[in-house]
Design a protein around this motif. Structure first.
Motif, short mmCIF file in Angstrom:
data_model
loop_
_atom_site.label_atom_id
_atom_site.label_comp_id
_atom_site.label_asym_id
_atom_site.label_seq_id
_atom_site.Cartn_x
_atom_site.Cartn_y
_atom_site.Cartn_z
N ILE A 196 1.36 21.33 37.51
CA ILE A 196 1.07 22.81 36.86
C ILE A 196 1.21 23.64 38.13
O ILE A 196 1.79 24.75 37.91
CB ILE A 196 -0.57 23.01 36.37
CG1 ILE A 196 -0.57 22.36 35.32
CG2 ILE A 196 -1.06 24.34 36.63
CD1 ILE A 196 -2.33 22.05 34.81
N GLN A 197 0.92 23.31 39.44
CA GLN A 197 1.15 24.20 40.48
C GLN A 197 2.46 24.34 40.90
O GLN A 197 3.04 25.43 41.47
CB GLN A 197 0.48 23.45 42.00
CG GLN A 197 -0.90 23.63 41.80
CD GLN A 197 -1.93 23.00 42.88
OE1 GLN A 197 -1.14 22.15 43.61
NE2 GLN A 197 -2.97 23.27 43.03
N MET A 198 3.43 23.29 40.55
CA MET A 198 4.97 23.40 40.47
C MET A 198 5.61 24.31 39.45
O MET A 198 6.58 24.87 39.71
CB MET A 198 5.57 22.09 40.68
CG MET A 198 5.62 21.22 41.64
SD MET A 198 6.09 19.71 41.33
CE MET A 198 7.73 19.82 41.22
N GLY A 199 4.91 24.87 38.45
CA GLY A 199 5.40 25.70 37.75
C GLY A 199 5.52 27.22 37.86
O GLY A 199 5.08 27.52 39.08
N LEU A 200 6.21 27.73 37.19
CA LEU A 200 6.39 29.23 37.16
C LEU A 200 5.26 30.16 37.11
O LEU A 200 4.69 29.92 35.89
CB LEU A 200 7.59 29.80 36.11
CG LEU A 200 7.86 31.30 36.29
CD1 LEU A 200 8.50 31.51 37.53
CD2 LEU A 200 8.85 31.62 34.88
N PRO A 201 4.77 30.82 38.27
CA PRO A 201 3.36 31.50 37.91
C PRO A 201 3.48 32.41 36.73
O PRO A 201 4.62 33.08 36.43
CB PRO A 201 3.42 32.12 39.23
CG PRO A 201 4.23 31.41 40.16
CD PRO A 201 5.46 30.87 39.62
N ASN A 202 2.20 32.94 36.29
CA ASN A 202 2.33 33.79 35.09
C ASN A 202 2.84 35.21 35.48
O ASN A 202 3.03 35.51 36.71
CB ASN A 202 0.98 33.81 34.67
CG ASN A 202 -0.26 34.37 35.30
OD1 ASN A 202 -0.11 35.37 35.95
ND2 ASN A 202 -1.28 33.77 35.53
N LEU A 203 3.01 36.15 34.66
CA LEU A 203 3.35 37.37 34.79
C LEU A 203 2.24 38.54 35.27
O LEU A 203 2.68 39.74 35.20
CB LEU A 203 3.85 37.94 33.42
CG LEU A 203 5.39 37.41 33.04
CD1 LEU A 203 5.76 37.80 31.57
CD2 LEU A 203 6.51 37.82 34.04
#
Length: 143
Positions: A79-86
């Motif tokens: 989850i931490q590797m994912g694209l941060p939200n907008l």
């Protein structure tokens, strides 16, 4: 599945080398997940993420696998590797994520360009040698 396995093994190693097979591999990982073959799905997702750490499908897939495996640590890691939200608060983190992954992609492209240049030189040298051999064969052939 055997075809992808065969094409993605690198020099007989068990480690996957996806090269240009990332999208078919991601579909395979999804199918494995849907079939309940979670460990295999996770292995494929990990290989995809090694090749393309920005691959959103593999990132979300591996999180779902980790949740099903009750691997809280793994789920958190991915989850931490994912694209941060907008959200406004995450704007700088999102920008950093994009910049980091563009840098990785640029490095990979430069490596491919270098490899292509080497292969092109080898191919030209090989072609020249074949033409030379063919010319030699024609000049001495009986007519």
């Amino acid at each position: 599945m055997e075809l992808i396995n065969e094409q993605c093994k690198s020099d007989g190693e068990s480690k996957l080398n996806l090269c240009n097979w990332v999208e078919p591999a991601n579909r395979l990982a999804t199918l494995l997940y849907l079939m309940g073959r979670l460990e295999e799905s996770k292995t494929w997702c990990e290989a995809i993420l090694e090749a393309k750490p920005w691959h959103i499908g593999a990132l979300s897939g591996i999180v779902m696998v980790c949740v099903q495996l009750r691997d809280e640590e793994g789920a958190t890691k991915y989850i931490q590797m994912g694209l941060p939200n907008l959200s406004t608060e995450m704007r700088s983190a999102r920008k950093a994520w994009v910049e980091k992954n563009v840098e990785i992609a640029t490095e990979q492209l430069l490596q491919l360009q270098s490899s292509n240049e080497i292969y092109e030189k080898i191919s030209k040298a090989f072609s020249t040698e074949i033409v030379s051999i063919a010319d030699d064969d024609n000049s001495s052939s009986w007519q």
